[in-house]
Design an enzyme around this catalytic site. Structure first.
Site, PDB file in Angstrom:
ATOM      1  N   ASP A   1      -6.885   2.468  -1.762  1.00 17.23           N
ATOM      2  CA  ASP A   1      -6.767   2.188  -0.334  1.00 17.23           C
ATOM      3  C   ASP A   1      -8.133   2.217   0.344  1.00 17.23           C
ATOM      4  OD1 ASP A   1      -6.898   4.921  -0.892  1.00 17.23           O
ATOM      5  OD2 ASP A   1      -5.645   5.489   0.809  1.00 17.23           O
TER       6      ASP A   1
ATOM      7  N   THR B   1      -1.977  10.603   5.641  1.00 14.48           N
ATOM      8  CA  THR B   1      -1.644  11.996   5.354  1.00 14.48           C
ATOM      9  C   THR B   1      -2.915  12.835   5.363  1.00 14.48           C
ATOM     10  OG1 THR B   1       0.233  11.262   4.024  1.00 14.48           O
ATOM     11  CG2 THR B   1      -0.523  13.520   3.695  1.00 14.48           C
TER      12      THR B   1
ATOM     13  N   ASP C   1       0.861  -1.187   0.000  1.00 14.47           N
ATOM     14  CA  ASP C   1       0.000   0.000   0.000  1.00 14.47           C
ATOM     15  C   ASP C   1       0.891   1.229   0.000  1.00 14.47           C
ATOM     16  OD1 ASP C   1      -2.249   1.714   0.280  1.00 14.47           O
ATOM     17  OD2 ASP C   1      -1.888   1.801   2.441  1.00 14.47           O
TER      18      ASP C   1
ATOM     19  N   THR D   1       3.838  25.503  26.374  1.00 14.92           N
ATOM     20  CA  THR D   1       3.532  25.597  24.938  1.00 14.92           C
ATOM     21  C   THR D   1       3.392  24.224  24.295  1.00 14.92           C
ATOM     22  OG1 THR D   1       4.661  27.722  24.763  1.00 14.92           O
ATOM     23  CG2 THR D   1       4.330  26.499  22.722  1.00 14.92           C
TER      24      THR D   1
ATOM     25  N   GLY E   1       1.186   4.964   0.224  1.00 14.77           N
ATOM     26  CA  GLY E   1       0.498   6.177   0.633  1.00 14.77           C
ATOM     27  C   GLY E   1       1.361   7.396   0.397  1.00 14.77           C
ATOM     28  N   ASN E   2       0.818   8.573   0.643  1.00 10.24           N
ATOM     29  CA  ASN E   2       1.552   9.809   0.392  1.00 10.24           C
ATOM     30  C   ASN E   2       2.794   9.943   1.261  1.00 10.24           C
ATOM     31  OD1 ASN E   2       0.001  11.528  -1.599  1.00 10.24           O
ATOM     32  ND2 ASN E   2      -1.637  10.949  -0.191  1.00 10.24           N
TER      33      ASN E   2
ATOM     34  N   GLY F   1     -10.157   6.052  -4.068  1.00  9.28           N
ATOM     35  CA  GLY F   1      -8.797   5.552  -4.062  1.00  9.28           C
ATOM     36  C   GLY F   1      -8.764   4.063  -3.758  1.00  9.28           C
TER      37      GLY F   1
END
Length: 257
Positions: free
Chosen positions: A110, A133, A6, A186, A8-9, A108
């Site tokens: 996926d 992503t 698979d 923070t 992916g990005n 897609g």
């Protein structure tokens, strides 16, 4: 044995499934958009060596890719190593899904694979949350019909946008959430906003999907930070990290019988 890949990005996930349908191994590697056939083959061979797996045991392979620049290199490398071209996720494959007509050619590979595995493994109606992503939500009704879904910015994309557009906010790692939603510094404030904020957004989306479909749902999460985020959600969510890979295996078997 079936090799499932698979692409992916951000991440390429690779698994080798045995005759029992269980993965002999699963490996995640960074997606390199300018990779060549030989570079991808070196990575693939290295993964097999790492897990002491035998390339000659591969009976067939299937690839899903959302990165066109990597698709050909991956396909060519599998053929180079195994002597057989892989099956590619494409609109012509038999899926067994009853897909709503206006999204039939837009989904897609996926998402299709996740949906196929979800229907095979879990009671309907179902929504699948894939946290890559991008974060995608896919909905299937009680009859297993693929209705459509939602696409949202992924957790890391949101965090990157936050730190790149604000001069005084640091880069942080999204490991454990802060003990309190009220951050005392923070970094804890950023973790609270990203992790608890995403969990709250998903809870809200799940509630809206339940209202839209008019009944309770099986909610499945997979990919990326799904484990960390799902633990913060108030809805019951099933974690299934191999969902897309199992869907690719099922699709391979459906189309080679």
């Amino acid at each position: 044995m079936v090799l499932a890949i698979d692409i992916g990005n951000s991440t390429t996930t690779i698994a080798l499934f045995g005759p029992d349908g269980k993965p002999a191994f699963r490996s995640d590697t960074a997606t390199r958009r300018n990779t060549t056939r030989d570079q991808f083959a070196i990575v693939l061979k290295g993964i097999f060596d790492l897990y002491h797996a035998d390339l000659t045991a591969i009976g067939g392979a299937v690839i899903s890719s959302v990165v066109p620049s990597v698709t050909h290199a991956a396909s060519a490398s599998v053929e180079l190593l195994t002597g057989k071209p892989p099956m590619m996720m494409s609109p012509g494959l038999k899926t067994g899904l009853n897909i709503k007509s206006d999204i039939h050619t837009q989904m897609g590979g996926d998402i299709v694979a996740c949906s196929v595995a979800a229907i095979d493994k879990y009671p309907s109606p179902i929504i699948v949350i894939d946290m890559g992503t991008a974060t995608t939500i896919s909905a299937m009704d009680r009859d297993g019909k693929m209705l459509g879904g939602s696409i949202l910015p992924g957790v890391r994309i949101s965090l990157e946008a936050l730190t790149s557009r604000t001069a005084q906010l640091p880069q942080i790692e999204l490991s454990d959430p802060p003990r309190s939603i009220i951050g005392a510094n923070t970094i804890d404030c950023m973790k609270s906003g990203v992790l608890y904020g995403t969990a709250s957004m998903l809870d809200g989306m799940i509630d809206r999907y339940k209202a839209e479909l008019g009944e309770d749902l099986t909610v499945i999460a997979t990919g990326g930070l799904s484990k960390s985020i799902a633990a913060l959600c108030r809805n019951d969510i099933v974690l299934d990290e191999n969902l897309v890979l199992e869907g690719l295996r099922i699709l391979f078997q459906k189309n080679t019988k």
